[in-house]
Scaffold this active site. Structure first.
Site, PDB file in Angstrom:
ATOM      1  N   CYS A   1     -15.375   4.484   5.124  1.00 41.66           N
ATOM      2  CA  CYS A   1     -16.757   4.160   4.750  1.00 41.66           C
ATOM      3  C   CYS A   1     -16.750   2.807   4.058  1.00 41.66           C
ATOM      4  CB  CYS A   1     -17.312   5.235   3.820  1.00 41.66           C
ATOM      5  SG  CYS A   1     -19.015   4.946   3.274  1.00 41.66           S
TER       6      CYS A   1
ATOM      7  N   CYS B   1     -25.320  -5.123 -12.269  1.00 37.74           N
ATOM      8  CA  CYS B   1     -25.424  -4.701 -10.867  1.00 37.74           C
ATOM      9  C   CYS B   1     -24.776  -3.328 -10.678  1.00 37.74           C
ATOM     10  CB  CYS B   1     -24.748  -5.724  -9.956  1.00 37.74           C
ATOM     11  SG  CYS B   1     -24.763  -5.256  -8.205  1.00 37.74           S
TER      12      CYS B   1
ATOM     13  N   CYS C   1     -21.843  -5.308  -1.901  1.00 35.55           N
ATOM     14  CA  CYS C   1     -21.444  -6.125  -3.059  1.00 35.55           C
ATOM     15  C   CYS C   1     -22.017  -7.540  -2.950  1.00 35.55           C
ATOM     16  CB  CYS C   1     -19.917  -6.187  -3.141  1.00 35.55           C
ATOM     17  SG  CYS C   1     -19.307  -7.209  -4.513  1.00 35.55           S
TER      18      CYS C   1
ATOM     19  N   CYS D   1     -23.407   4.713  -2.378  1.00 37.10           N
ATOM     20  CA  CYS D   1     -22.493   5.781  -1.970  1.00 37.10           C
ATOM     21  C   CYS D   1     -23.276   6.987  -1.460  1.00 37.10           C
ATOM     22  CB  CYS D   1     -21.599   6.194  -3.133  1.00 37.10           C
ATOM     23  SG  CYS D   1     -20.434   7.507  -2.680  1.00 37.10           S
TER      24      CYS D   1
ATOM     25  N   CYS E   1     -23.223  -0.998  -5.589  1.00 35.36           N
ATOM     26  CA  CYS E   1     -22.166  -0.213  -4.937  1.00 35.36           C
ATOM     27  C   CYS E   1     -22.281   1.258  -5.282  1.00 35.36           C
ATOM     28  CB  CYS E   1     -20.789  -0.756  -5.307  1.00 35.36           C
ATOM     29  SG  CYS E   1     -20.410  -0.737  -7.081  1.00 35.36           S
TER      30      CYS E   1
ATOM     31  N   CYS F   1     -20.036   1.000  -0.076  1.00 33.35           N
ATOM     32  CA  CYS F   1     -19.959   0.437  -1.426  1.00 33.35           C
ATOM     33  C   CYS F   1     -19.419  -0.990  -1.396  1.00 33.35           C
ATOM     34  CB  CYS F   1     -19.116   1.321  -2.343  1.00 33.35           C
ATOM     35  SG  CYS F   1     -17.377   1.465  -1.888  1.00 33.35           S
TER      36      CYS F   1
ATOM     37  N   CYS G   1     -15.445  11.187  -1.751  1.00 31.74           N
ATOM     38  CA  CYS G   1     -15.494   9.899  -1.058  1.00 31.74           C
ATOM     39  C   CYS G   1     -15.316  10.093   0.450  1.00 31.74           C
ATOM     40  CB  CYS G   1     -14.406   8.988  -1.612  1.00 31.74           C
ATOM     41  SG  CYS G   1     -14.245   7.408  -0.748  1.00 31.74           S
TER      42      CYS G   1
ATOM     43  N   CYS H   1     -19.372  -7.940 -12.853  1.00 30.93           N
ATOM     44  CA  CYS H   1     -20.363  -7.098 -12.185  1.00 30.93           C
ATOM     45  C   CYS H   1     -21.717  -7.129 -12.900  1.00 30.93           C
ATOM     46  CB  CYS H   1     -19.875  -5.656 -12.115  1.00 30.93           C
ATOM     47  SG  CYS H   1     -18.441  -5.416 -11.039  1.00 30.93           S
TER      48      CYS H   1
ATOM     49  N   ASP I   1       0.784  -1.242   0.000  1.00 33.08           N
ATOM     50  CA  ASP I   1       0.000   0.000   0.000  1.00 33.08           C
ATOM     51  C   ASP I   1       0.817   1.294   0.000  1.00 33.08           C
ATOM     52  OD1 ASP I   1      -2.391   1.493   0.063  1.00 33.08           O
ATOM     53  OD2 ASP I   1      -2.306   1.646   2.236  1.00 33.08           O
TER      54      ASP I   1
END
Length: 385
Positions: free
Chosen positions: A242, A192, A249, A199, A195, A245, A215, A189, A135
């Site tokens: 948060c 769909c 799923c 938000c 997500c 989203c 966001c 996906c 990361d």
């Protein structure tokens, strides 16, 4: 005679032993389109205050730009699937909601420890050079994870796995080994859009595109200054990140929370922290409470700012005693959030404080909060009359 297992197979088996739920291999030149997408995203300014995205963009665009000797990238995913639906705390306004990944041990430490253990094993088995990343380095983990077959980048731009849903933390090992690449993941996906609809701040201008400036994870974690008024009500009681989203799923139904890495199990004080406790934090107590947590990186001021926004959204006048002292906080970002929270919880008290304090304030952002409060009060009392 049974043929010996390939090195690639043995790497994946060892990764499982070390706690990784997913492991795949990509060539170093995989996902070439990711660099162009990154450039366009940065050009739009959608990264907000994350200037480090710009500063090392060239290295981020492809692995070889970061380390020219790399030939293969081993992508790994560690599950942090929650045992309970993280959205249930939305109905508890006196509680601060913390993103699932941050409720336990710092994932940087947990994932890197396992990555280093796997790296040592690979070096012993194959004798190569390698580097590990979690990361903090300029590595595009999600496109590389898709290229390595771990899943695909969903419409919420996070990685989605057929087996682990949206609950994977990613790490990478770059190596000089020429390893056989796995089949890339393909988008599943379909039609769909759960997500996107979930938000609270409409941070997705289109499927597969995120405007970080809208966001809540960005606003509560990365953004250092005052949070724009237009987003405050939508933040609700979220004080760090948060999950909305991710949590909606449909692929999450295949994730096994019982098999998730236990290091990410929620600490009692982080599973459902009381706003009144968060508002009482000074710097030493913040460091103590969030020791060993990724939350410590945002510092006390941002956490208290976030808690004040949540307090303002709570409608609970009992929090006034915890909010009002922050009008004298040394940090302007905290003072400003306290002004807003006070105006939401008790307009009459806010009016009294405005008359007493506004003229003495020197910070321009806090002055703007007092001006906004005055405008709101004019509206309140005009309606009352």
């Amino acid at each position: 005679m049974i043929p010996p297992l390939s090195l690639e197979r043995r790497i994946k088996d060892q990764a499982r032993t070390l706690g990784f739920a997913a492991c795949g291999i990509a060539r170093a030149d995989a996902a070439p389109e990711a660099g162009a997408r990154l450039q366009a995203w940065l050009a739009d300014g959608a990264h907000g205050d994350m200037l480090w995205m710009e500063e090392r963009a060239q290295q981020r665009m492809r692995p070889a730009a970061l380390w020219p000797e790399v030939r293969s990238v081993i992508m790994l995913g560690m599950s942090y699937a929650p045992a309970e639906d993280p959205l249930t705390l939305a109905a508890e306004p006196g509680i601060g909601r913390v993103s699932v990944y941050a409720r336990g041990q710092d994932y940087h430490d947990v994932v890197k420890k396992a990555l280093k253990a796997l790296a040592r094993w690979i070096v012993a088995e194959a004798g190569c050079e390698l580097q590990v990343f979690v990361d903090t380095a300029p590595v595009m983990e999600k496109p590389l994870a898709e290229a390595a077959g771990l899943g695909w980048q969903g419409k919420h731009t996070n990685l989605v796995s057929r087996d682990e849903g949206s609950w994977l933390l990613l790490g990478a090992i770059m190596t000089t080994l020429d390893l056989a690449a796995d089949t890339p993941g393909d988008t599943r996906c379909g039609s769909c859009s759960a997500c996107l609809a979930a938000c609270p701040t409409d941070a997705f201008p289109a499927p597969f595109r995120l405007d970080a400036r809208r966001c809540i994870s960005y606003l509560t974690i990365e953004h250092k200054g005052p949070i724009a008024v237009e987003f405050r009500a939508a933040i609700g009681n979220r004080v760090y990140g948060c999950d909305d989203c991710l949590a909606v799923c449909p692929w999450n139904k295949f994730a096994d929370a019982a098999a998730a890495n236990r290091a990410f199990a929620a600490r009692a004080e982080l599973a459902a922290p009381e706003l009144v406790d968060l508002l009482a934090l000074d710097d030493p107590s913040f460091r103590q409470v969030f020791s060993g947590s990724p939350i410590k990186r945002i510092g006390r001021d941002r956490m208290v700012r976030n808690a004040l926004i949540a307090a303002g959204n709570s409608g609970d006048a009992a929090l006034l005693g915890a909010v009002a002292p922050h009008l004298d906080d040394p940090s302007p970002v905290v003072r400003g959030a306290a002004v807003w929270a006070l105006g939401r919880l008790d307009p009459a008290h806010a009016q009294s404080e405005w008359r007493r304090r506004a003229a003495a304030e020197t910070d321009p952002d806090v002055c703007a909060e007092w001006e906004g409060l005055a405008s709101m009060l004019r509206g309140v009392y005009a309606l009352a009359s």
